[in-house]
Design an enzyme around this catalytic site. Structure first.
Site, short mmCIF file in Angstrom:
data_model
loop_
_atom_site.label_atom_id
_atom_site.label_comp_id
_atom_site.label_asym_id
_atom_site.label_seq_id
_atom_site.Cartn_x
_atom_site.Cartn_y
_atom_site.Cartn_z
N TYR A 2 -1.00 -9.56 -5.27
CA TYR A 2 -0.44 -9.34 -3.90
C TYR A 2 1.21 -8.87 -4.31
O TYR A 2 1.80 -8.02 -3.97
CB TYR A 2 -0.58 -9.91 -3.06
CG TYR A 2 0.37 -9.62 -1.51
CD1 TYR A 2 0.08 -8.63 -0.80
CD2 TYR A 2 1.48 -10.39 -1.18
CE1 TYR A 2 0.97 -8.05 0.13
CE2 TYR A 2 2.22 -10.04 -0.25
CZ TYR A 2 1.88 -9.04 0.45
OH TYR A 2 2.86 -8.55 1.51
N SER B 44 8.52 -7.34 0.53
CA SER B 44 8.37 -8.88 0.66
C SER B 44 9.39 -9.73 -0.07
O SER B 44 9.52 -9.33 -1.32
CB SER B 44 7.20 -9.02 0.50
OG SER B 44 6.72 -10.57 0.49
N LYS C 178 3.59 -5.49 -4.51
CA LYS C 178 4.75 -5.13 -3.85
C LYS C 178 5.90 -4.95 -4.80
O LYS C 178 6.76 -3.99 -4.57
CB LYS C 178 5.21 -6.32 -2.89
CG LYS C 178 4.30 -6.57 -1.66
CD LYS C 178 4.69 -5.46 -0.70
CE LYS C 178 3.61 -5.34 0.22
NZ LYS C 178 3.35 -4.23 1.12
P1 NAD Z 1 -1.25 -6.37 8.98
O1 NAD Z 1 -2.63 -6.51 8.29
O2 NAD Z 1 -1.57 -7.09 10.38
O3 NAD Z 1 -1.11 -4.80 9.31
C1 NAD Z 1 -1.36 -3.92 8.33
C2 NAD Z 1 -2.06 -2.78 9.02
O4 NAD Z 1 -2.32 -1.86 8.07
C3 NAD Z 1 -3.53 -3.23 9.69
O5 NAD Z 1 -3.51 -2.89 10.98
C4 NAD Z 1 -4.63 -2.59 8.89
O6 NAD Z 1 -5.66 -2.30 9.46
C5 NAD Z 1 -3.87 -1.34 8.05
N1 NAD Z 1 -4.19 -0.96 6.92
C6 NAD Z 1 -4.56 -1.39 5.82
N2 NAD Z 1 -4.88 -0.84 4.89
C7 NAD Z 1 -4.89 0.49 5.35
C8 NAD Z 1 -5.26 1.84 4.91
N3 NAD Z 1 -5.59 2.15 3.86
N4 NAD Z 1 -5.24 2.95 5.62
C9 NAD Z 1 -4.90 2.82 7.02
N5 NAD Z 1 -4.57 1.54 7.37
C10 NAD Z 1 -4.62 0.52 6.70
O7 NAD Z 1 -0.27 -6.88 8.18
P2 NAD Z 1 1.30 -7.30 8.57
O8 NAD Z 1 1.70 -8.57 8.43
O9 NAD Z 1 1.53 -6.35 9.76
O10 NAD Z 1 2.13 -6.52 7.32
C11 NAD Z 1 2.50 -5.02 7.39
C12 NAD Z 1 3.15 -4.77 5.93
O11 NAD Z 1 4.30 -5.83 5.82
C13 NAD Z 1 2.25 -5.04 4.80
O12 NAD Z 1 2.63 -4.24 3.85
C14 NAD Z 1 2.49 -6.42 4.44
O13 NAD Z 1 2.20 -6.56 2.88
C15 NAD Z 1 4.14 -6.39 4.65
N6 NAD Z 1 4.71 -7.73 4.50
C16 NAD Z 1 3.98 -8.84 5.45
C17 NAD Z 1 4.60 -10.00 5.56
C18 NAD Z 1 3.87 -11.06 6.47
O14 NAD Z 1 3.88 -12.16 6.17
N7 NAD Z 1 3.25 -10.74 7.53
C19 NAD Z 1 5.38 -10.28 4.86
C20 NAD Z 1 6.07 -9.51 4.06
C21 NAD Z 1 5.38 -8.37 3.65
C1 WQD Z 2 4.97 -21.32 4.47
C2 WQD Z 2 4.92 -22.62 4.07
C3 WQD Z 2 2.93 -23.43 2.96
C4 WQD Z 2 0.05 -22.96 5.47
C5 WQD Z 2 3.54 -15.58 2.37
C6 WQD Z 2 3.34 -14.78 1.31
C7 WQD Z 2 4.42 -13.86 1.25
C8 WQD Z 2 4.77 -13.21 2.75
C9 WQD Z 2 4.71 -14.20 3.83
C10 WQD Z 2 3.71 -11.10 2.69
C11 WQD Z 2 4.48 -22.68 2.77
C12 WQD Z 2 3.28 -24.31 4.07
C13 WQD Z 2 1.24 -23.00 5.21
C14 WQD Z 2 -0.63 -24.35 6.05
C15 WQD Z 2 1.12 -25.32 5.04
N1 WQD Z 2 3.64 -12.46 2.91
N2 WQD Z 2 1.82 -24.28 4.79
N3 WQD Z 2 -0.11 -25.53 5.68
O1 WQD Z 2 3.86 -18.75 1.48
O2 WQD Z 2 6.15 -18.50 2.35
O3 WQD Z 2 4.83 -16.76 2.21
O4 WQD Z 2 3.53 -15.02 3.62
O5 WQD Z 2 4.49 -10.52 1.97
O6 WQD Z 2 4.23 -13.15 0.24
O7 WQD Z 2 3.36 -15.50 -0.05
O8 WQD Z 2 4.17 -18.24 4.08
O9 WQD Z 2 3.26 -19.06 6.00
O10 WQD Z 2 1.64 -19.07 4.04
O11 WQD Z 2 3.79 -20.67 4.05
O12 WQD Z 2 1.86 -26.45 4.81
O13 WQD Z 2 -1.60 -24.29 6.31
O14 WQD Z 2 3.93 -23.40 4.98
O15 WQD Z 2 2.68 -24.24 1.73
O16 WQD Z 2 5.38 -24.06 2.17
P1 WQD Z 2 4.65 -18.19 2.40
P2 WQD Z 2 2.96 -19.19 4.74
#
Ligand code: NAD
Ligand code: WQD
Length: 401
Positions: A207, A160, A211
């Protein structure tokens, strides 16, 4: 289908029914990979599998080609049963001369693993750090040890932009060298050699630290045994959904990310969007992010698998930013969703959210150069797709613009 009689190769996708995992599973199938999904449904639903399978079958019917295999195991990726699962695919032996002596090495029909399974709420991680470290860090370590046992060394990790921590506040697009895991020398923007020491600055949540820790562990493993092929993909802000409206972001957890929250305002589940901070040093005072369409992100995983299989990536561990390289403000996001839905989104301006950064935008040249991958969709595309998914699944309310 009986695993014993199946001699196909597979990609194992852990967490493959979640938001990013489901879109990636679909893209894998479309790219002709056979896929095994392991998911414990802790943050997703079983019907996502049917939706992925349906979309893939529509695709293959249109091409007149047979669909690759899609298998599902409803399991925690930390469960002891994972050994039996991997064992059923670890089925042939090849000669190995790497030690100088000819030995036999076990080779799995699982040719690559994409690891999405993690808990992802920043807020919840502050309340429940142990649960986050157990699933995201300990879970991954045990899983890697198991993969090693079966000779599976091609690993793609969901990292991330959060690993850049407060480096994002420098106000310049982030490049991979802004967070390195082993001391590296590189040319800085002025063309001078600079040495960067390991470490990440200002990670504000368990979190984010999970990562960072995972990336550090992966880099150590690759350093100790360069036969690993590990790719860490640092996603910026994944948004949007499949253009059919059948796949989207539908977690069990209450949404906290901007676009899912906006969607709840559009459906009337929430009366108003709180905009966190209007005093950032950005063009309109609201925070700026690099929003990347989840289908572009999904393609990035296919590009990473292909690049490591083709030997394009030489390093045993390599990190890539997956973003668009362009930033959009919170106000621009609201405007694009108003535009897509033709509905007014009521907002209230409130103070900054703890732990936020003002701007977080990717430099994407490394992924473009080495993975031959580039984001194609715009914020407007994301908004249209989110609206399509939202109205199809949840209905809507609110005034027309
Ligand atoms: P999500 O929660 O939608 O998907 C994760 C999936 O993993 C879910 O279906 C959950 O049921 C499954 N899961 C969790 N723990 C598990 C376990 N122990 N065994 C088997 N399954 C398990 O999340 P996402 O948004 O699709 O994110 C996927 C990956 O990307 C995560 O590692 C997250 O940290 C990373 N990521 C997400 C974002 C984002 O903003 N969505 C940004 C950066 C990184
Ligand atoms: C975006 C902008 C908020 C909600 C997060 C995690 C990051 C990654 C992606 C997993 C920010 C603003 C949000 C609301 C708002 N996840 N906001 N009102 O914070 O950039 O990243 O998700 O790895 O680790 O930190 O994403 O979508 O939460 O926020 O004004 O109700 O929107 O303050 O500036 P962020 P976000």
């Amino acid at each position: 289908l009986d695993v014993e009689t199946d001699n196909r190769n597979y990609i194992l996708v852990v967490g493959g029914l979640g938001y990013i995992g489901s879109h990636t599973t679909l893209e894998l199938l479309k790219a002709n990979y056979n896929v095994i999904v392991v998911d414990d449904l802790s943050n997703s639903y079983r019907d996502v599998l049917d939706r992925v399978s349906h979309l893939a079958s529509v695709h293959f019917k249109a091409c007149g080609l047979p669909m690759p295999a899609l298998r599902f195991h409803n399991s925690d990726y930390r469960a002891p049963t994972m050994r039996a699962l991997l064992s059923s695919y670890g089925s042939y032996m090849v000669a190995d001369n790497s030690s100088g002596e000819q030995t036999l090495k076990q080779v799995s029909r699982i040719t690559g693993v994409i690891h999405f399974a993690a808990f992802k709420s920043v807020e919840e991680s502050i309340q429940k750090p142990l649960a986050y470290y157990m699933n995201n860090v300990c879970g991954m370590v045990d899983f890697l040890a198991l993969l090693q046992e079966f000779g599976i060394q091609n690993f793609v990790f969901s990292s991330s932009a959060t690993v850049y921590g407060e480096a994002a506040n420098r106000g310049v697009p982030l490049k991979e060298e802004h967070m390195v895991l082993h001391t590296e020398t590189y040319l800085n923007d002025s063309g001078f050699e600079q040495t960067q020491s390991p470490g990440s600055m200002g990670l504000t949540s368990p979190y984010g630290r999970s990562k960072y820790m995972c990336e550090a562990i992966l880099a150590d493993i690759a350093k100790a045994d360069p036969s690993w092929k590990i790719t860490a993909l640092r996603y910026f802000n994944p948004v949007g959904c499949h253009s059919s409206g059948l796949l989207g972001e539908d977690p069990r957890q209450k949404p906290t990310n901007l676009i899912p929250v906006v969607a709840t305002v559009l459906t009337g589940q929430r009366p108003v969007l709180s905009v966190f901070g209007t005093d950032w040093e950005t063009s309109d005072g609201t925070a700026v992010r690099d929003f990347i369409h989840v289908q572009d992100l999904a393609r990035g995983h296919i590009a990473a698998l292909a690049a490591s299989a083709n030997g394009v990536v030489k390093e045993p561990y390599r990190a890539y930013n997956l973003g668009t390289g362009h930033g959009h403000s919170v106000r621009e996001v609201v405007a694009s969703l108003e535009n897509a839905s033709s509905r007014h989104i009521p907002v209230q301006e409130v103070g900054r959210r703890a732990g936020d950064v003002g701007s977080c935008v990717a430099r994407v040249d490394r992924a473009e150069r080495e993975l031959s991958w580039k984001a194609e969709k715009t914020l407007a595309d994301c908004a249209v797709d989110v609206w399509n998914f939202t109205k199809g699944r949840f209905g809507f309310s609110g005034e027309l613009l």
